[in-house]
Design a protein around this motif. Structure first.
Motif, PDB file in Angstrom:
ATOM      1  N   ILE A  34       0.833  -1.207   0.000  1.00 39.64           N
ATOM      2  CA  ILE A  34       0.000   0.000   0.000  1.00 39.64           C
ATOM      3  C   ILE A  34       0.860   1.246   0.000  1.00 39.64           C
ATOM      4  N   SER A  35       1.947   1.233   0.801  1.00 39.90           N
ATOM      5  CA  SER A  35       2.781   2.428   0.941  1.00 39.90           C
ATOM      6  C   SER A  35       3.774   2.585  -0.189  1.00 39.90           C
ATOM      7  N   LYS A  51       9.866   9.218  -0.350  1.00 45.21           N
ATOM      8  CA  LYS A  51      10.284   8.819  -1.693  1.00 45.21           C
ATOM      9  C   LYS A  51       9.351   9.455  -2.726  1.00 45.21           C
ATOM     10  N   PRO A  52       9.904  10.199  -3.684  1.00 41.89           N
ATOM     11  CA  PRO A  52       9.052  10.830  -4.697  1.00 41.89           C
ATOM     12  C   PRO A  52       8.751   9.873  -5.841  1.00 41.89           C
ATOM     13  N   PHE A  53       7.614  10.067  -6.466  1.00 41.40           N
ATOM     14  CA  PHE A  53       7.283   9.294  -7.658  1.00 41.40           C
ATOM     15  C   PHE A  53       8.171   9.749  -8.809  1.00 41.40           C
ATOM     16  N   SER A  89       5.970   8.109   1.019  1.00 40.80           N
ATOM     17  CA  SER A  89       6.116   8.466  -0.393  1.00 40.80           C
ATOM     18  C   SER A  89       5.326   9.732  -0.644  1.00 40.80           C
ATOM     19  N   VAL A  90       5.734  10.448  -1.683  1.00 41.55           N
ATOM     20  CA  VAL A  90       5.030  11.670  -2.076  1.00 41.55           C
ATOM     21  C   VAL A  90       4.888  11.667  -3.586  1.00 41.55           C
ATOM     22  N   LEU A  97      -1.290  16.736  -4.355  1.00 39.56           N
ATOM     23  CA  LEU A  97      -0.286  15.894  -3.712  1.00 39.56           C
ATOM     24  C   LEU A  97      -0.947  14.681  -3.084  1.00 39.56           C
ATOM     25  N   ARG A  98      -0.237  13.584  -3.108  1.00 42.81           N
ATOM     26  CA  ARG A  98      -0.613  12.407  -2.338  1.00 42.81           C
ATOM     27  C   ARG A  98       0.589  12.006  -1.497  1.00 42.81           C
ATOM     28  N   ILE A  99       0.377  11.896  -0.203  1.00 41.75           N
ATOM     29  CA  ILE A  99       1.426  11.494   0.722  1.00 41.75           C
ATOM     30  C   ILE A  99       0.953  10.260   1.479  1.00 41.75           C
ATOM     31  N   VAL A 100       1.799   9.237   1.500  1.00 42.10           N
ATOM     32  CA  VAL A 100       1.519   8.021   2.252  1.00 42.10           C
ATOM     33  C   VAL A 100       2.659   7.826   3.241  1.00 42.10           C
TER      34      VAL A 100
END
Length: 562
Positions: free
Chosen positions: A33-34, A105-107, A166-167, A174-177
């Motif tokens: 998931i992360s 960690k960036p995409f 991750s970002v 933005l999505r941050i997990v």
């Protein structure tokens, strides 16, 4: 889905037989998931900016992905709650005394600075509470482009807990997990996904900091709670420039060859301030960048010191509660620019540590060592290693501090402990009377020896070739401008050459210059065998009397006395 399906099997033999088996699969599910590459979090299809017709499809994909994530995360959280309850019933939760916040960690690798910037913000917020030791940004930065597993990284950093995440950025979304884990067993203390507009990143940082504090069971008073949720700007463009500047500043170096990189760092801080002129933290860090340039990159140009002081004043005017401002001011006070104001520099670092207990230990240890408070220095270095046991910079500083006070046995011992590939220094060999070895080393690799003129001057003096020793003195002094942080070490070596010669008048002259330029190490002056020939000279006795009085005064300041 596989985990849920297995839990609901009608045949009990097909269900999980033990809690540990369930936990292993839940941990694996959490990792998937992360992992930003495992989910279609944001649409990555290349499209023209004008292709508005794709936006509803993107939104539908995002909503579907989010719904799947929430469903699975809810199942994992419910099962996780059961696991926690089960474990608490059998044993108490391990105490969390230290935390490592890894860069998110960036995409896209172009967002490296964003991932590091969010981590840096969390590190500052949590460390300012003083309730838990947080590994500094300098120690976690290397994991930004490293594939090391988060738990392995946490263990390498000797941290009790580690936050990974991750970002992902898509336009202004933005999505941050994130996932907070105990390093001893990988147990997840908290995990969450945040979908937001970029402007909401500051609110999310506050939420994350509060959640971390809650999950680590930090007991905070009102002032500490306030520091935890303190924001320094609401301007996302300013924050973006600042994050990139901090990413650059963490890679700073020494010498004129590193100036282009520092120029880029300074430009990014200036752009952040242009976007938000009241961004106090950006002013404080820009002041530090100017001060670093003034002292370690281009000390001959006085403009850097002037600009550093202007930014220090501006940062203090906007926000007097920034530890970073006091660290920048310390750099200027304990330098040729500030007139080597030792007492004021000590107080600035003490204030910085009151505002953020995790900062300033390397700086304060180095200052204490230079002014002869060796017991206080040892305490600061010990605390610094507790905060960041992986810091090669701190370990190298400790070795260097042994060297400058002629404690060559401990220099060799710590070198072998921290840097096994290093051999004995030329200074160690000189102190042991191994003059032939020194001469051979100079003949073989002289140009590679740091401070070669000093080594040659002391070698000649120890051989009692005082004419040749004095010929090296102009070369020793010409290496460093009077504002250079190394200047006082050059003057001390000159004093030692004259002392070995028995010229007490010249030796004391250069000892006085050494003390006046920030290196008033009374214990060193009292024990250095290079000074033995002049100890009975009246001018040296008077000099030592002054140094003892000054040392007592510095000790009172270090003890917190007025």
């Amino acid at each position: 889905q596989d985990v849920v399906s297995k839990c609901l099997k009608k045949d009990r033999n097909q269900r999980y037989s033990t809690i540990n088996d369930l936990e292993k699969d839940l941990v694996h599910a959490r990792q998937e998931i992360s992992n930003p590459t495992a989910w279609p979090l944001l649409d990555k299809t290349v499209r023209r900016p004008s292709a508005r017709s794709h936006r509803p499809k993107l939104r539908r994909r995002w909503l579907v992905s989010a719904a799947i994530f929430v469903a699975v995360a809810g199942i994992v959280a419910t099962a996780g709650h059961f696991l926690v309850s089960h474990r608490v019933a059998s044993s108490s939760q391990p105490q969390i005394n230290s935390l490592a916040v890894l860069p998110l960690k960036p995409f896209d690798a172009r967002d490296n600075s964003l991932g590091l910037g969010i981590a840096d913000a969390l590190i500052r917020k949590i460390s300012q509470t003083g309730r838990v030791v947080v590994r500094p940004t300098s120690s976690v930065r290397r994991y930004l482009n490293d594939d090391t597993d988060a738990l392995a990284a946490g263990r390498q950093l000797n941290a009790d807990a580690v936050l990974e995440g991750s970002v992902q950025r898509d336009s202004d979304q933005l999505r941050i997990v994130v996932n907070l884990m105990r390093t001893v067993d990988g147990f997840s203390l908290w995990s969450q996904q945040f979908d937001m507009h970029q402007a909401d990143v500051f609110t999310i940082q506050d939420t994350m900091a509060q959640q971390i504090a809650s999950r680590l069971r930090l007991q905070l008073d009102n002032a500490q709670q306030s520091r935890l949720t303190k924001d320094y700007t609401s301007n996302t463009r300013a924050y973006d420039f600042y994050s990139k500047a901090i990413y650059n500043l963490e890679q700073r170096g020494f010498g004129i060859s590193t100036k282009p990189q520092m120029d880029e760092t300074i430009d990014l801080f200036r752009k952040a301030i242009a976007e938000d002129p009241n961004y106090a933290l950006a002013h404080a860090e820009l002041a530090y960048a100017y001060a670093w340039t003034a002292l370690f990159i281009e000390p001959q140009d006085s403009v850097w010191g002037e600009q550093a002081q202007a930014e220090i004043n501006r940062a203090q005017e906007i926000d007097p509660q920034l530890a970073e401002t006091h660290i920048a001011r310390y750099l200027m006070l304990w330098s040729g620019y500030g007139g080597w104001q030792v007492e004021a520099a000590i107080r600035e670092l003490q204030v910085a540590q009151q505002l953020n207990p995790n900062v300033g230990h390397t700086e304060l240890g180095s200052l204490y060592q230079h002014v002869g408070l060796e017991d206080f220095a040892a305490r600061e270095f010990k605390r610094g290693l507790e905060i960041d046991p992986t810091s090669d910079l701190l370990k190298d500083t400790i070795v260097m501090m042994h060297n400058i006070v002629r404690d060559y046995d401990n220099e060799l011992s710590d070198n072998q402990k921290y840097f096994p590939s290093r051999g004995p220094s030329v200074w160690y060999l000189l102190s042991k009377g191994r003059l032939n070895d020194v001469q051979e080393l100079i003949d073989k690799s002289g140009s590679k020896i740091d401070w070669l003129p000093q080594a040659k001057g002391l070698l000649f003096a120890l051989k009692k070739d005082f004419v040749s020793a004095e010929r090296e003195i102009p070369g020793i002094l010409s290496q460093f401008p009077t504002r250079d942080p190394e200047y006082h070490h050059a003057t001390y070596d000159v004093a030692c050459i004259y002392a070995l010669e028995g010229n007490s008048k010249e030796a004391v002259k250069w000892l006085t210059e050494t003390a006046a330029s920030g290196f008033s190490c009374y214990p060193l002056f009292g024990r250095d065998p290079y000074l033995n020939r002049i100890r009975s000279a009246s001018e040296f006795v008077q000099f030592m009397t002054r140094m003892k009085e000054q040392n007592d005064k510095y000790r009172r300041v270090a003890e917190g006395q007025k």
